[in-house]
Design a protein around this motif. Structure first.
Motif, short mmCIF file in Angstrom:
data_model
loop_
_atom_site.label_atom_id
_atom_site.label_comp_id
_atom_site.label_asym_id
_atom_site.label_seq_id
_atom_site.Cartn_x
_atom_site.Cartn_y
_atom_site.Cartn_z
N PRO A 386 32.00 60.64 -49.87
CA PRO A 386 31.10 61.75 -49.55
C PRO A 386 29.69 61.27 -49.20
O PRO A 386 29.14 60.39 -49.85
N LYS A 387 29.12 61.87 -48.17
CA LYS A 387 27.71 61.63 -47.87
C LYS A 387 26.87 62.88 -48.12
O LYS A 387 25.65 62.80 -48.19
N GLN A 388 27.55 64.04 -48.26
CA GLN A 388 26.83 65.26 -48.61
C GLN A 388 27.77 66.23 -49.33
O GLN A 388 28.94 66.35 -48.97
N ILE A 389 27.24 66.89 -50.35
CA ILE A 389 27.96 67.96 -51.05
C ILE A 389 27.09 69.21 -50.95
O ILE A 389 25.99 69.27 -51.51
N LEU A 390 27.58 70.18 -50.21
CA LEU A 390 26.83 71.41 -49.95
C LEU A 390 27.42 72.56 -50.77
O LEU A 390 28.61 72.86 -50.66
N LEU A 391 26.58 73.17 -51.57
CA LEU A 391 27.00 74.31 -52.39
C LEU A 391 26.63 75.61 -51.67
O LEU A 391 25.44 75.88 -51.43
N THR A 392 27.62 76.38 -51.30
CA THR A 392 27.38 77.68 -50.67
C THR A 392 27.66 78.77 -51.70
O THR A 392 27.95 78.49 -52.87
N GLU A 393 27.61 79.99 -51.26
CA GLU A 393 27.82 81.09 -52.20
C GLU A 393 29.22 81.09 -52.78
O GLU A 393 29.42 81.44 -53.95
N LEU A 394 30.21 80.66 -51.97
CA LEU A 394 31.60 80.74 -52.41
C LEU A 394 32.32 79.40 -52.51
O LEU A 394 33.34 79.30 -53.20
N THR A 395 31.84 78.36 -51.80
CA THR A 395 32.60 77.11 -51.72
C THR A 395 31.71 75.89 -51.97
O THR A 395 30.48 75.96 -51.93
N ILE A 396 32.40 74.78 -52.21
CA ILE A 396 31.75 73.47 -52.28
C ILE A 396 32.22 72.70 -51.06
O ILE A 396 33.44 72.46 -50.90
#
Length: 501
Positions: A386-396
């Motif tokens: 992984p180079k980025q982990i983005l947390l959205t309202e519903l998903t990772i």
């Protein structure tokens, strides 16, 4: 069982004063010496105070080196750089005494160390008969094996030689390390010059046994009075220290199983410390000929137990990378790793801890060596990370550093929730996060038990036996290199990887 030529060298003979002219135990007919631009070191025993002249001869080459006087019964010379090839003859002469080595080649020397999965012989791997039958096609890949011995003090020479330098044949390779041999064979196919393989390993041994007191001290570890097989430094003393005068190109290593239940939490220090200490010691011992940062490759632990009671194996896998997840990295420079968690062997007659597929292990090591040790460009040798982990309202949403090939999984990814913005540890409560959708470089996860805003850490393949044979959920685009396991905390370590909408 194939017959092994066993050469026993008593410790008393290493220091006797009879003045007999001879080479040290690990020099012999059919050996490989390190090629240019490095200089090969030769040493042995001789009459006190005498001069030893060393002659290197081939059809069109005569190189003579005069050593300093024999001191304390030992002589040592450093040859001028010799290009890859051969065969050569080496003669050491003192007064009327002569000792000789014949059929000597110059190439790259690789030291192969570790515990039972490195010791695992070629006769026991999948398709062993076919592999052994190929031995005669690789006469320039030469094996040598140190005998299994311990010592409470540092030795200058081996106590025992299990397999002397040999032109490979079925009987020799049947008892020789499969990973070591296959790595050497695959490297020869790329390099097309001689490869010398020095096997020095012992089953069931922890990293501390192969470490010097200097290295152990760096990690707060002291010599142990445990079971003799677990005593610290005893294999460094008897099976590594004797080789320090030899010029080598690099080392490969397969070990860690024993540390899953012994000083496990120190392994992220003890393993990198051992590597760096070996580098320093081999560089000094060879008079600066072995590189101070010689390339070091290793196999990340494979599998053992489908229903483990602890996290010993996944913890060690992580610690093998100094808790970074991949190599090379800032703490483990000039290293390369073969991920092997996707190569389990349920029916191995030698126990599940000893998978028989050593071919894929060696191929993955070879890719790393080509890229890191030999600087070959455009060689893919690392699985996706992984180079980025983005947390959205519903998903990772995980974005990888390269294209990925993905299959769905309900539980290979796990998340840890925290209401207080504190980091998670392996022993924290983790819940599965299913793969929802993916594209060429990213994967979306959904964790039903934890809203993304509360995710404090994410981990992948954090179990002893994460998947069946070559069936893990994430590989590179070619499906040859599995993604390595990871545990990434949102509130500790590399926090820059985390993003939120």
């Amino acid at each position: 069982m194939a017959v092994i030529i066993l050469v026993v060298i008593l410790l008393a003979a290493l220091h006797d004063s009879d003045g007999t002219l001879r080479f040290a135990s690990y020099y012999g007919d059919h050996m490989v010496l390190q090629k240019s631009p490095q200089k090969a070191v030769l040493w042995g025993y001789g009459p006190e105070g005498k001069q030893v002249a060393v002659y290197l001869t081939a059809a069109t080459v005569l190189q003579k080196v005069i050593s300093a006087p024999v001191t304390d019964g030992i002589w040592q010379v450093t040859l001028e750089p010799v290009d890859a090839g051969g065969p050569y003859s080496v003669r050491a002469v003192s007064d009327s005494s002569i000792c000789s080595l014949t059929d000597v080649l110059f190439g790259d020397i690789w030291l192969c160390g570790g515990q039972s999965n490195m010791l695992f012989p070629t006769s026991q791997i999948f398709n062993a008969s076919e592999e052994l039958a190929l031995s005669s096609k690789y006469p320039h890949v030469r094996p040598f094996m140190a005998g299994l011995n311990m010592s409470k003090t540092e030795l200058i020479d081996l106590i025992q030689v299990a397999i002397p330098w040999s032109v490979p044949n079925t009987s020799v390779l049947a008892e020789f390390s499969a990973v070591c041999w296959l790595f050497g064979r695959y490297m020869y196919e790329k390099l097309n010059y001689p490869i010398g393989l020095v096997e020095s390993c012992w089953g069931g041994t922890p990293v501390e046994a192969w470490s010097s007191p200097r290295a152990l001290k760096q990690c707060g570890l002291l010599p142990s009075e445990d079971n003799p097989m677990l005593k610290n430094i005893v294999l460094w003393n008897a099976m590594i220290h004797p080789f320090l005068n030899m010029t080598i190109y690099g080392a490969i290593w397969y070990q860690g199983e024993a540390n899953a239940a012994y000083h496990k939490d120190k392994y992220n220090c003890s393993f990198p410390a051992m590597i760096n200490d070996w580098r320093m010691a081999f560089h000094q011992g060879s008079g600066g000929q072995t590189a101070h940062d010689f390339p070091f490759g290793f196999v990340q632990l494979s599998t053992n137990n489908k229903n483990p009671t602890d996290d010993g194996f996944p913890d060690i896998r992580w610690h093998q990378t100094a808790d970074v997840g991949f190599v090379p990295n800032i703490r483990m420079k000039n290293t390369f790793m073969a991920v092997a968690l996707d190569l389990p062997d349920t029916s191995s007659p030698y126990g599940t801890i000893h998978p028989r597929d050593k071919q894929d292990v060696a191929r993955r090591l070879t890719l790393g060596a080509r890229a890191v040790a030999y600087g070959e460009k455009d060689v893919s040798f690392q699985g996706p990370f992984p180079k980025q982990i983005l947390l959205t309202e519903l998903t990772i949403n995980i974005t990888y550093d390269q294209a990925v090939s993905v299959t769905s999984s309900e539980d290979i990814f796990e998340i840890c929730c925290s209401e207080k913005n504190v980091s998670c540890e392996p022993e924290s409560h983790w819940s599965p996060a299913a793969t929802v959708v993916w594209d060429q470089t990213s994967i979306k996860l959904y964790g039903s038990l934890c809203p993304p805003s509360k995710v404090a850490a994410l981990r992948y393949a954090w179990r002893d036996w994460p998947c069946e044979f070559k069936a893990c959920p994430v590989y590179d685009a070619s499906r040859n290199l599995p993604a390595p396991p990871f545990i990434i905390s949102r509130y500790a370590g590399n926090q820059n990887i985390w993003k939120s909408t």
